[in-house]
Design an enzyme around this catalytic site. Structure first.
Site, PDB file in Angstrom:
ATOM      1  N   HIS A  38      26.508 -35.591  51.207  1.00  0.00           N
ATOM      2  CA  HIS A  38      25.622 -36.364  50.348  1.00  0.00           C
ATOM      3  C   HIS A  38      24.229 -36.501  50.985  1.00  0.00           C
ATOM      4  O   HIS A  38      23.205 -36.360  50.320  1.00  0.00           O
ATOM      5  CB  HIS A  38      26.242 -37.737  50.115  1.00  0.00           C
TER       6      HIS A  38
ATOM      7  N   CYS B  24      23.688 -13.174  40.540  1.00  0.00           N
ATOM      8  CA  CYS B  24      23.904 -14.541  41.012  1.00  0.00           C
ATOM      9  C   CYS B  24      24.261 -14.574  42.492  1.00  0.00           C
ATOM     10  O   CYS B  24      24.528 -15.621  43.053  1.00  0.00           O
ATOM     11  CB  CYS B  24      24.986 -15.240  40.192  1.00  0.00           C
TER      12      CYS B  24
ATOM     13  N   GLU C 217      31.065  -6.978  41.196  1.00  0.00           N
ATOM     14  CA  GLU C 217      30.949  -7.224  42.633  1.00  0.00           C
ATOM     15  C   GLU C 217      31.882  -6.323  43.452  1.00  0.00           C
ATOM     16  O   GLU C 217      32.074  -6.533  44.639  1.00  0.00           O
ATOM     17  CB  GLU C 217      31.199  -8.711  42.963  1.00  0.00           C
TER      18      GLU C 217
ATOM     19  N   ASP D 264      29.475 -10.068  47.428  1.00  0.00           N
ATOM     20  CA  ASP D 264      30.693  -9.277  47.576  1.00  0.00           C
ATOM     21  C   ASP D 264      30.417  -7.786  47.433  1.00  0.00           C
ATOM     22  O   ASP D 264      31.004  -6.979  48.142  1.00  0.00           O
ATOM     23  CB  ASP D 264      31.747  -9.718  46.551  1.00  0.00           C
TER      24      ASP D 264
END
Ligand code: PEP
Ligand code: MG
Length: 572
Positions: free
Chosen positions: A187, A499, A428, A452
């Site tokens: 956090h 991504c 990937e 990947d």
């Protein structure tokens, strides 16, 4: 100099302020009236909950609803039936004091968390500690630290900055964090990034090594904390601070602007997220949608498989918050280096080449169907894109579509609504690249997972530091693969995004666009920087450069060429 994990970028020079926690005596002692001790415990829980409610509203004002959800978790921890029953039975059976009983029970849970090989759960231990310390302080009538009283420029040093403490942070005086615990997803790291404060986590023995009042330099890029330095170093860092501040303020001017090149080519810069909480970051960094929601954390953050309802609520929340903006939710990508503590899998010699991602989902249809049903139900609430990880054959996506078809039939039969959605796959694995033409006919979009794809292409484990020289994102073979995939996608009239981490790189991201990639999805904090780079570059030159480098035979050659053409700094 001491070193930790850099979790939030930036620099600061200021005096150390150690967060002193109240000393709580947790020695065992006998009590005359255990029931009275239990009543004290209930009173302390009640007071703690009131205090958490107050902190929650303060936090909502400051950081928004999403980030403040942590306090709902705190309220649940304060009331956790398992902890409560254990503490009460210990007080009754051992006739012992509350502080000893609570500390013993909490320590037992903390040990359990710290043994887990799961960064996210280890970090949740901090929340449990935060709440139990509050309960103990209330039971003993002790004051907890009030950070809002700090009136000097300081760098906070603590075991970890707890969520209750972060709500009191005044950035006029607090210039950075150094914590002994925590990591990228704790956090305090998230808040540091939201507040643009430099932060270094995982600094062992920071509380011992650093003294209150000593001036230090904190470097949130490298994770260094400099203790004794000369004037030249100080001057150097002062200059870096000025440069970075100018850079940041120039970035905020890109909020609300289109992600467009100088010659008018427009793309979308999307965010990668791991939990519904991260939607705050999506808004803070002005992402134009979510290009990858890795759902693994929903599964890792539990003692058992999350139910359909839990998943539905998480997906619904993200979709609703994003309105009609694109939200790409990836189905479970477990296996390889990611595992679930409650799911026993067969031991494999090569887990990265094993039963992971879609292979695991198809081999455990009961788990997969729960997630797909939750996604279908949530599709009513926004612009859902379902993404299937690690497709390596056409049969896999055909099987997925068959399962979805059956699920829709079930939903229809039960009168449960679902809406429109797009179905896509991650490219990937090299076989998926070679099969891209056929795969493109089966789906609505592609998303290239370069992390990947690079490891499988060079047959080099992405987590093995000794093989990092094989990890070459800009190697022409990778660029040729990406180009082949974009061609196949466009021939089939479907969009393609990236991504993987390449999309977050200010050099590689623009090159990807030049290779025909339609959208980039990245770490939220990189979005405005990327938008700025796009505003400095011409799409035509990006395309020409990308075509030229495809024929090279080494990454070094490609890097030399693209650095000549891609503009990273403007005049400002
Ligand atoms: C990738 O492989 O590039 C990707 C985005 O997936 P992950 O990093 O979660 O494996
Ligand atoms: Mg991947």
């Amino acid at each position: 100099m001491i070193k930790g994990i850099p979790v939030s970028k930036g620099y600061a020079i200021a005096k150390i302020y150690k967060l002193h926690k109240p000393k709580i005596d947790t020695q065992k002692s006998l009590v005359m009236d255990p029931e009275l001790e239990i009543k004290r415990y209930h009173d302390a829980i009640h007071k703690t909950k009131l205090a958490i409610e107050k902190l929650k509203s303060k936090s909502i004002e400051r950081f928004g609803e999403e980030t403040s959800k942590i306090f709902d978790a705190h309220l649940m921890i304060a009331d956790d039936p398992e902890i409560k029953t254990s503490v009460e039975s210990m007080i009754r059976h051992e006739q012992c004091n509350l502080t000893y009983a609570l500390q013993t029970v909490v320590d037992r849970f903390l040990r359990l968390f710290s043994d887990l090989d799961n960064e996210y759960l280890r970090e949740r231990a901090i929340d449990l500690k935060d709440v139990s310390e509050r309960i103990l302080s209330h039971a003993l009538g002790l004051e907890t630290s009030d950070l809002s009283l700090i009136q000097d420029n300081v760098i906070l040093v603590s075991e970890d900055i707890t969520p209750s403490e972060t709500t009191q942070l005044d950035t006029t005086y607090i210039k950075g964090f150094i914590t002994e615990q925590g990591g990228m997803t704790s956090h305090s790291a998230i808040i540091a990034r939201l507040l643009n404060l430099p932060a270094v986590a995982g600094v062992k023995d920071a509380l011992k090594k650093l003294r209150d009042g000593d001036e230090v330099i904190i470097d949130g890029f490298s994770g260094k904390v400099l203790l004794n330095y000369d004037d030249t170093t100080r001057l150097d860092y002062e200059e870096r601070i000025q440069k970075y501040l100018t850079h940041l303020s120039s970035l905020s001017s890109y909020i609300g602007l289109p992600s467009r090149t100088v010659d008018g080519y427009e793309t979308k810069l999307l965010a990668n997220i791991g939990t519904p909480k991260d939607v705050d970051l999506v808004f803070a960094h002005d992402a134009e949608g979510i290009g990858l929601f890795r759902t693994e954390l929903l599964y890792m953050d539990k003692k058992e498989m999350p139910s359909e309802e839990e998943q539905f609520l998480a997906y619904q929340e993200v979709l609703t918050k994003m309105h009609d903006q694109k939200v790409v939710i990836r189905t479970l990508d477990i296996g390889g280096d990611k595992y679930l503590p409650y799911l026993t899998l067969e031991h494999e010699l090569n887990p990265f080449l094993g039963n992971r991602a879609i292979r695991l989902s198809l081999s455990k249809p009961d788990i997969f169907k729960v997630q797909l049903r939750a996604l279908l139900r949530a599709s009513v609430y926004g612009n859902l894109h379902i993404l299937i990880p690690m497709i390596s054959t056409k049969e896999e996506i055909v099987s997925v579509k068959k399962i979805i078809k059956e699920l829709k039939k079930d939903l229809d039969a039960s009168g449960i609504p679902y809406g429109n959605y797009q179905l896509g796959i991650m490219i990937e694995v090299p076989s998926a690249v070679m099969l891209a033409d056929a795969l493109a006919k089966e789906v609505d979009f592609f998303s290239i997972g370069t992390n990947d794809l690079i490891q499988y292409t060079f047959a080099a484990d992405r987590t093995n530091e000794n093989l990092s020289s094989y990890y070459q994102p800009c190697h022409p073979v990778i660029l040729q693969m990406i180009s082949r995939v974009t061609q196949a996608a466009h021939d089939a009239k479907i969009p393609v995004s990236v991504c993987g981490e390449m999309a977050s790189s200010l050099i590689q991201g623009p090159l990807l666009l030049g290779l025909g990639v339609d959208e980039l999805s990245m770490t939220p904090s990189e979005i405005l920087k990327m938008r700025r780079v796009l505003h400095l570059n011409s799409y035509e030159i990006l395309c020409q450069t990308a075509q030229n480098v495809l024929k090279y035979d080494s990454e070094e050659h490609v890097l030399r060429e693209i650095k000549k053409w891609i503009v990273l700094e403007g005049d400002s």
